[in-house]
Scaffold this motif. Structure first.
Motif, PDB file in Angstrom:
ATOM      1  N   GLU A   1      -7.499  -2.687   4.447  1.00  0.00           N
ATOM      2  CA  GLU A   1      -6.693  -1.609   5.036  1.00  0.00           C
ATOM      3  C   GLU A   1      -5.335  -1.540   4.344  1.00  0.00           C
ATOM      4  O   GLU A   1      -4.741  -2.575   4.035  1.00  0.00           O
ATOM      5  CB  GLU A   1      -6.450  -1.911   6.513  1.00  0.00           C
ATOM      6  CG  GLU A   1      -7.666  -1.784   7.397  1.00  0.00           C
ATOM      7  CD  GLU A   1      -7.981  -0.338   7.736  1.00  0.00           C
ATOM      8  OE1 GLU A   1      -7.036   0.435   7.955  1.00  0.00           O
ATOM      9  OE2 GLU A   1      -9.174   0.003   7.746  1.00  0.00           O
ATOM     10  N   SER A   2      -4.835  -0.326   4.151  1.00  0.00           N
ATOM     11  CA  SER A   2      -3.462  -0.172   3.649  1.00  0.00           C
ATOM     12  C   SER A   2      -2.497  -0.689   4.704  1.00  0.00           C
ATOM     13  O   SER A   2      -2.666  -0.412   5.888  1.00  0.00           O
ATOM     14  CB  SER A   2      -3.150   1.299   3.395  1.00  0.00           C
ATOM     15  OG  SER A   2      -3.763   1.710   2.231  1.00  0.00           O
ATOM     16  N   GLY A   3      -1.504  -1.429   4.250  1.00  0.00           N
ATOM     17  CA  GLY A   3      -0.505  -1.942   5.184  1.00  0.00           C
ATOM     18  C   GLY A   3      -0.910  -3.256   5.832  1.00  0.00           C
ATOM     19  O   GLY A   3      -0.144  -3.793   6.634  1.00  0.00           O
ATOM     20  N   SER A   4      -2.099  -3.759   5.500  1.00  0.00           N
ATOM     21  CA  SER A   4      -2.469  -5.067   6.053  1.00  0.00           C
ATOM     22  C   SER A   4      -1.646  -6.144   5.342  1.00  0.00           C
ATOM     23  O   SER A   4      -1.212  -5.970   4.206  1.00  0.00           O
ATOM     24  CB  SER A   4      -3.965  -5.321   5.890  1.00  0.00           C
ATOM     25  OG  SER A   4      -4.321  -5.282   4.536  1.00  0.00           O
TER      26      SER A   4
ATOM     27  N   ALA B   1       4.496  -6.243  -2.719  1.00  0.00           N
ATOM     28  CA  ALA B   1       3.368  -5.335  -2.504  1.00  0.00           C
ATOM     29  C   ALA B   1       2.218  -5.836  -3.367  1.00  0.00           C
ATOM     30  O   ALA B   1       2.444  -6.315  -4.470  1.00  0.00           O
ATOM     31  CB  ALA B   1       3.758  -3.923  -2.931  1.00  0.00           C
ATOM     32  N   ALA B   2       1.003  -5.751  -2.852  1.00  0.00           N
ATOM     33  CA  ALA B   2      -0.160  -6.192  -3.636  1.00  0.00           C
ATOM     34  C   ALA B   2      -1.233  -5.131  -3.572  1.00  0.00           C
ATOM     35  O   ALA B   2      -1.402  -4.470  -2.540  1.00  0.00           O
ATOM     36  CB  ALA B   2      -0.696  -7.505  -3.079  1.00  0.00           C
ATOM     37  N   LEU B   3      -1.954  -4.948  -4.682  1.00  0.00           N
ATOM     38  CA  LEU B   3      -3.024  -3.949  -4.695  1.00  0.00           C
ATOM     39  C   LEU B   3      -4.150  -4.403  -3.780  1.00  0.00           C
ATOM     40  O   LEU B   3      -4.601  -5.546  -3.866  1.00  0.00           O
ATOM     41  CB  LEU B   3      -3.548  -3.752  -6.116  1.00  0.00           C
ATOM     42  CG  LEU B   3      -2.649  -2.960  -7.064  1.00  0.00           C
ATOM     43  CD1 LEU B   3      -3.328  -2.799  -8.406  1.00  0.00           C
ATOM     44  CD2 LEU B   3      -2.307  -1.595  -6.493  1.00  0.00           C
ATOM     45  N   LYS B   4      -4.571  -3.513  -2.913  1.00  0.00           N
ATOM     46  CA  LYS B   4      -5.620  -3.870  -1.955  1.00  0.00           C
ATOM     47  C   LYS B   4      -6.996  -3.699  -2.597  1.00  0.00           C
ATOM     48  O   LYS B   4      -7.159  -2.901  -3.529  1.00  0.00           O
ATOM     49  CB  LYS B   4      -5.503  -3.012  -0.697  1.00  0.00           C
ATOM     50  CG  LYS B   4      -5.942  -1.568  -0.858  1.00  0.00           C
ATOM     51  CD  LYS B   4      -5.802  -0.829   0.439  1.00  0.00           C
ATOM     52  CE  LYS B   4      -6.245   0.623   0.313  1.00  0.00           C
ATOM     53  NZ  LYS B   4      -7.687   0.785   0.306  1.00  0.00           N
TER      54      LYS B   4
ATOM     55  N   MET C   1      -3.014   1.679  -5.454  1.00  0.00           N
ATOM     56  CA  MET C   1      -2.065   1.978  -6.529  1.00  0.00           C
ATOM     57  C   MET C   1      -1.279   3.274  -6.276  1.00  0.00           C
ATOM     58  O   MET C   1      -0.057   3.288  -6.457  1.00  0.00           O
ATOM     59  CB  MET C   1      -2.766   2.044  -7.873  1.00  0.00           C
ATOM     60  CG  MET C   1      -1.788   2.159  -9.020  1.00  0.00           C
ATOM     61  SD  MET C   1      -2.555   2.343 -10.579  1.00  0.00           S
ATOM     62  CE  MET C   1      -2.796   0.633 -10.982  1.00  0.00           C
ATOM     63  N   PRO C   2      -1.952   4.361  -5.822  1.00  0.00           N
ATOM     64  CA  PRO C   2      -1.154   5.564  -5.515  1.00  0.00           C
ATOM     65  C   PRO C   2      -0.083   5.294  -4.460  1.00  0.00           C
ATOM     66  O   PRO C   2       1.015   5.832  -4.539  1.00  0.00           O
ATOM     67  CB  PRO C   2      -2.198   6.560  -4.996  1.00  0.00           C
ATOM     68  CG  PRO C   2      -3.472   6.133  -5.612  1.00  0.00           C
ATOM     69  CD  PRO C   2      -3.400   4.643  -5.703  1.00  0.00           C
TER      70      PRO C   2
END
Lengths: 391, 96
Positions: free
Chosen positions: A300-303, A292-295, A342-343
């Motif tokens: 977009e979340s999940g990209s 997982a990487a901080l966007k 992060m959340p």
């Protein structure tokens, strides 16, 4: 603009009214008072107002943070109420003690062996915390996932407590010396800290329940990819808290590495990879890390992003060791990242991330097919906290 | 044109006072909203996805404490009677 109109007004008054008349003296006096107000009193008032404004922001933030910590401790006590037989007041007191635990970084004056020192420190910290949790609640001793999850909770509470103490320290300093600029700096970072605090605060019930979090995307990918493989062979007990298995996928031998779930742990992935090369004497053609990487705000979340290098956060000890092994044996490292905030990374896995993991599994298959030949060996590493994800 | 005395003595202080109060109110309320606001996202449901390892039958149900991905559930597949396995746990959210 207002000051400009005052000066203009004064000029007009002097033009129109003979100097020395009563009206002119009144105007002069009035305008002098007005100038004193504009340039003497109002700036002072403005600064005092700003000081009060920033002070109220920071103190509200600290109150909120204190409430979060107490609320989280209450949640922990409620959760364990029916699960452990030990004295609850004793447990609460001990949890507060653990929240105060400090970790002293090794000196970097002489960088030789620094990574090994960090690794030992991190391992000691994890072991110590787990032992403390078991000592605190011996009845949990046989339930390792629960102990690991509880260790995660203590870690979160410790982080919240640390942030509280640091902000409180600078707030008190600012108030002690009436430091306007120190307060401004504190107020400026509050929105960023608020996001982190919300993420940490929301993670406590998730860790207690043992649900997968956004950061579990890497281990979950390995779990789902495993279902596409055949001839699964678990290489058991090779590395502590780490799952290592081999399987066949489209005529390639795949080594699957992830932290051993379902308890909340990140495992010892570097040791597992070293074991693959030097314990099993495998010579993988490709290593793929999924994390997982901080966007960034615009993403977009999940990209999903692909790249080269070890996809791994933290202080860099495991990353360094994996890079060292891969470099020694000349294995290219491929990375697949699932972007999230992060959340999202610290809270229960959202549907978006859950669906993104399915896409990562598809991409993983394509990467293996594209960059390796039948008969090759490939290492797939699911990086992240494996809470709620077994193998 | 001479500026009226009333403009200075009455109107400007009134305007300045009203503007000051309005700005103070706006600034303080905005600050408190920023600092105290809770996240605008609420949880709707936490779900578990189960799949039959034999026929691929998929079912979704509510999450229960103790569930984890990879757990063999008590629930059986309606097609072939195999035990369902949890393959995903997640939550659905919506903006409040």
């Amino acid at each position: 603009m207002v000051n400009g109109s005052v000066i203009l007004g004064m000029a007009q008054v002097f033009q129109a009214t003979p100097l020395g008349s009563q009206n002119a003296q009144q105007y002069l006096l009035y305008n002098i008072i007005l100038l004193i107000l504009w340039f003497g009193v109002f700036p002072w008032f403005y600064e005092m107002f700003q000081l009060w404004r920033y002070q109220s922001q920071v103190s509200s933030f600290l109150n909120r943070l204190r409430f979060f910590m107490n609320n989280n401790i209450s949640q922990v006590m409620d959760f364990i109420a029916n699960k452990v037989s030990e004295d609850k007041h004793l447990i609460e007191g001990r949890i507060r003690d653990l929240m105060e635990m400090v970790i002293i970084e090794p000196t970097s004056i002489e960088p030789e062996g620094l990574v090994r020192k960090y690794k030992m420190l991190v391992s000691s910290y994890n072991d110590r915390l787990e032992r403390d949790v078991i000592r605190l609640m011996p009845s949990l001793g046989n339930n390792r996932p629960m102990v690991q999850n509880f260790t995660n909770v203590i870690d979160v509470l410790r982080e919240l407590n640390f942030i509280y103490k640091v902000i409180d320290h600078y707030y008190r300093l600012a108030m002690k010396y009436k430091s306007y600029y120190l307060l401004i700096q504190l107020a400026a970072i509050l929105p960023l800290l608020k996001e982190e605090i919300d993420a940490l605060n929301g993670s406590v019930p998730v860790f207690l329940k043992g649900q997968p979090i956004g950061d579990s995307a890497g281990p979950l990918t390995v779990f789902r990819f495993k279902n596409l493989c055949s001839d699964l062979n678990v290489i058991s007990n090779s590395v502590k808290d780490t799952y290592l298995a081999s399987c066949m996928f489209k005529d390639r031998k795949i080594y699957l590495v992830k932290a051993e779930g379902p308890g909340g742990t990140v495992g010892h992935l570097d040791d597992a990879i070293k074991y693959i090369y030097e314990g099993i004497n495998a010579r993988p053609r490709l290593m793929i890390t999924i994390d997982a990487a901080l966007k960034l705000e615009g993403e977009e979340s999940g990209s999903i992003a692909e790249g080269l290098g070890v996809a791994m956060g933290g202080i860099g000890v495991e990353k360094f060791n994996i890079e060292s092994v891969a470099t020694k044996y000349g294995t290219p490292i491929y990375a697949i990242l699932v972007k999230m905030s992060m959340p999202e990374a610290l809270n229960a896995m959202s549907k978006t991330i859950d669906e993104a993991v399915n896409k990562v599994v598809e991409r993983l298959g394509k990467v293996v097919e594209t960059y390796t030949e039948p008969g090759d060996e490939v290492v797939i590493v699911g990086v992240g906290n494996t809470i709620g994800v077994a193998q | 044109m001479l500026i009226s005395v009333d403009l200075y003595t009455t109107l400007i202080p009134v305007i300045v006072t009203v503007l000051t109060v309005a700005v103070l109110f706006y600034a303080v309320s905005r600050d408190l909203r920023n600092v105290l606001a809770v996240s605008g996202v609420r949880r709707i449901s936490e779900y578990v996805t189960l799949r039959c390892p034999t026929c691929g039958y998929v079912k979704v149900r509510e999450f229960k404490v103790g569930d984890y991905v990879g757990k063999v559930d008590d629930e059986k597949c309606p097609n072939d009677g195999s035990s369902l396995v949890i393959i995903g746990i997640g939550k659905e959210q919506a903006n409040a």
